[in-house]
Write a protein that holds these residues in place. Sequence first.
Motif, short mmCIF file in Angstrom:
data_model
loop_
_atom_site.label_atom_id
_atom_site.label_comp_id
_atom_site.label_asym_id
_atom_site.label_seq_id
_atom_site.Cartn_x
_atom_site.Cartn_y
_atom_site.Cartn_z
N ASP A 44 1.35 19.21 5.34
CA ASP A 44 2.40 19.32 4.33
C ASP A 44 3.51 18.29 4.52
OD1 ASP A 44 2.84 20.63 6.73
OD2 ASP A 44 4.50 21.80 5.89
N SER A 45 3.48 17.55 5.63
CA SER A 45 4.55 16.57 5.87
C SER A 45 4.47 15.44 4.83
CB SER A 45 4.41 15.99 7.26
OG SER A 45 5.10 14.77 7.36
N PRO A 46 5.63 14.95 4.37
CA PRO A 46 5.61 13.83 3.43
C PRO A 46 4.86 12.63 4.01
CG PRO A 46 7.86 14.65 3.75
CD PRO A 46 6.98 15.41 4.67
N ALA A 47 4.90 12.50 5.34
CA ALA A 47 4.21 11.38 5.97
C ALA A 47 2.70 11.51 5.81
CB ALA A 47 4.58 11.30 7.45
N SER A 48 2.17 12.75 5.88
CA SER A 48 0.73 12.95 5.70
C SER A 48 0.32 12.57 4.30
CB SER A 48 0.36 14.42 5.92
OG SER A 48 0.56 14.77 7.26
N VAL A 49 1.15 12.99 3.32
CA VAL A 49 0.85 12.67 1.93
C VAL A 49 0.80 11.15 1.77
CG1 VAL A 49 1.66 12.92 -0.44
CG2 VAL A 49 1.97 14.80 1.19
N ALA A 50 1.79 10.47 2.36
CA ALA A 50 1.86 9.02 2.25
C ALA A 50 0.63 8.37 2.89
CB ALA A 50 3.13 8.50 2.91
N TYR A 51 0.26 8.87 4.08
CA TYR A 51 -0.91 8.33 4.79
C TYR A 51 -2.15 8.46 3.90
CZ TYR A 51 0.57 7.42 9.62
OH TYR A 51 1.11 6.89 10.75
N LEU A 52 -2.35 9.66 3.35
CA LEU A 52 -3.57 9.91 2.57
C LEU A 52 -3.62 9.04 1.32
CD1 LEU A 52 -3.92 13.75 3.07
CD2 LEU A 52 -5.35 11.94 4.03
N ASP A 53 -2.45 8.86 0.68
CA ASP A 53 -2.41 7.99 -0.50
C ASP A 53 -2.84 6.57 -0.12
OD1 ASP A 53 -1.64 9.95 -2.16
OD2 ASP A 53 0.49 9.40 -2.24
N ILE A 54 -2.30 6.10 1.02
CA ILE A 54 -2.61 4.74 1.46
C ILE A 54 -4.09 4.60 1.76
CG2 ILE A 54 -2.25 3.10 3.35
CD1 ILE A 54 0.67 4.17 3.44
N LEU A 93 0.81 -1.22 0.00
CA LEU A 93 0.00 0.00 0.00
C LEU A 93 0.84 1.27 0.00
CD1 LEU A 93 -2.74 -1.11 2.53
CD2 LEU A 93 -3.04 -0.79 0.08
N GLY A 94 2.07 1.17 0.50
CA GLY A 94 2.92 2.34 0.51
C GLY A 94 3.79 2.40 1.74
N SER A 95 4.76 3.33 1.73
CA SER A 95 5.60 3.48 2.91
C SER A 95 5.42 4.87 3.50
CB SER A 95 7.07 3.22 2.59
OG SER A 95 7.35 3.43 1.24
N VAL A 96 5.44 4.92 4.80
CA VAL A 96 5.28 6.18 5.52
C VAL A 96 6.63 6.53 6.14
CG1 VAL A 96 4.05 7.37 7.35
CG2 VAL A 96 2.91 5.56 6.06
N PRO A 97 7.22 7.66 5.77
CA PRO A 97 8.51 8.02 6.37
C PRO A 97 8.34 8.37 7.84
CG PRO A 97 7.74 9.78 4.93
CD PRO A 97 6.77 8.66 4.79
N LEU A 98 9.44 8.25 8.58
CA LEU A 98 9.39 8.55 10.01
C LEU A 98 9.46 10.06 10.18
CD1 LEU A 98 9.43 7.20 12.76
CD2 LEU A 98 11.87 7.39 12.74
N ASP A 99 8.46 10.62 10.82
CA ASP A 99 8.47 12.05 11.12
C ASP A 99 8.29 12.15 12.64
OD1 ASP A 99 7.82 14.72 11.57
OD2 ASP A 99 6.90 14.93 9.59
N PRO A 100 9.26 12.75 13.33
CA PRO A 100 9.17 12.80 14.79
C PRO A 100 7.85 13.43 15.26
CG PRO A 100 11.27 13.70 14.06
CD PRO A 100 10.47 13.42 12.83
#
Lengths: 250, 326
Positions: free
Chosen positions: B305-315, B280-287
Amino acid sequence: MLGLDGHSVHQSSDGWVPVYADGSEARLACMSVGFLLKRKEDSVVWRGPKKNAMIRQFLSDVRWGELDYLVIDTPPGTSDEHLSLVEHMAPVHARLSAVIVTTPQAVALLDALKCLSFTRATALPVLGLVENMSGYVCPCCGEISNVFSTGGGAEMARRERLPFLGSLPVDTELVTLLDAAEGERPGESAERAAGGSERSFGLLERYQRTPTAPLFKDIVDKMLEQLARTRSQREAEASEASQVLASPVS
Amino acid sequence: MIALQHAAPAPDPLSVPANAPEHCPGTESELAGKADACAGCANQEICASGQTRGPDPALPLVRERMSTVKRKILVLSGKGGVGKSTFTAQLGWAFAADGQLQTGIMDVDICGPSIPTILGIASEQVHSSSSGWSPVYVQDNLGVMSVGFMLPSSKDAIMWRGPKKNGLISQFLKDVDWGDLDYLVIDTPPGTSDEHLSIVQYLKESGIDGAVVITTPQEVALQDVRREIDFCRKVGIRVLGLVENMSGFVCPNCQTESQIFKPSTGGGRRLAQDMNVEFLGSVPLDPRIGKSADYGVSFLDEYPDSPASVAYLDIIDRIKDILGDS
């Protein structure tokens, strides 16, 4: 993690023979349900009673031999495995103690507090608390990032009056070592060809070269110190108790 | 294979009752009440009489309660601390972002309930009414049930063996007034044991739409994921896909991305390929994810705007796609 994937347990006349991580030296014995599975991706879908039975067998049927230390790794939570362990170990309860490992963020500390309540309910002395994954050093610029915040463990230890054993940052070399322990890496086959025992010593040596190994050594030293203290305390309590029993009721 | 060498054919894991003896053949088995292991079991007579081959009495109640729930999604992981509860919470928030949808989150991690803290409702309590226990509402359309709401203090540990945990799970399913739900997201403890078996057993008739499996990239975690997927196949749950969490970290100082948990064996993507499940995708680690969880705020809303949010939403979009709801 110990590079023992694919090994299996053998039966001898006096019990199951544990798998030795250091080959012929036979100083680091290991027992896990992983050794009993046909394939490593097989799941063990057991309810409590079967897990309970397995734990009992690990304690009673494994030919551990003379051990100085038996370190027991437990699953998360406070349920069947933990209760069974404490129950089965009741005859040697006086020699049992616990170490709690947590990561620094509040969500993890909450579970650690529950573990602590468990040790209190079962009268297990806690040797101390370890804060793991406390910070990560950027391999590029050396900047330390607190990926899971930091200091939570020390703070909890202070509040709960537990000895704080130390913090460990995320050590990517250690992660790689633990992962690669099972697979062949370039150069490892040559090491392996040199003989089983030397290869596993290699594992220990490689471990000692990881950046966090000295930090871990401190933690172990503190732990042993606490262990000695707990032991003398228990002995004192025991002799006090026997004196109370011996003294005539007035 | 010593331990299993002499064992009878493996029982169907779903039919072994929680308080069974060690080698129970399963109540629906032909051998129920007649196997060696049954000697001395309190339920032996009932099993031998053949009554037990019928269904659990709680099942019709669960079925009735679940008849108004459209989608049931399990969130699973092999290891602990890989971000299961955080993902569950984000999934719940993302579903609930659509005001038209009703979402529920059920936390069946009885010994380590993190959901109340992550959702910022740790001090709430469960109330009961004539129609059952009311879930705690984070917002109008997001109800939550967790054992965390029932403890006098967050320090209290639940030291329960399987049967008691099962009892509570069945209550969560039949006694909670979930109402009409579009999504019920179920957060589970790590592993493949009592809680998992119970939830599968109770929802067998109502149907589980699928499971999302969370992992971190290193091999030590992936091994457990293989077992988790094997479990899903054994009990017949569809795996919606695999999410790799904590993959890669961008240093806030020099902006270089590095691997905290090195995917030495190809990470989640490779494993998904090997096991034939969707990645489904990878979520980068954001503290800031961990911090949001500690403070009980939605990471997606706080840091869109965090790359992790983008990843979460895509998933999450992909999950909706797979379910056919987008």
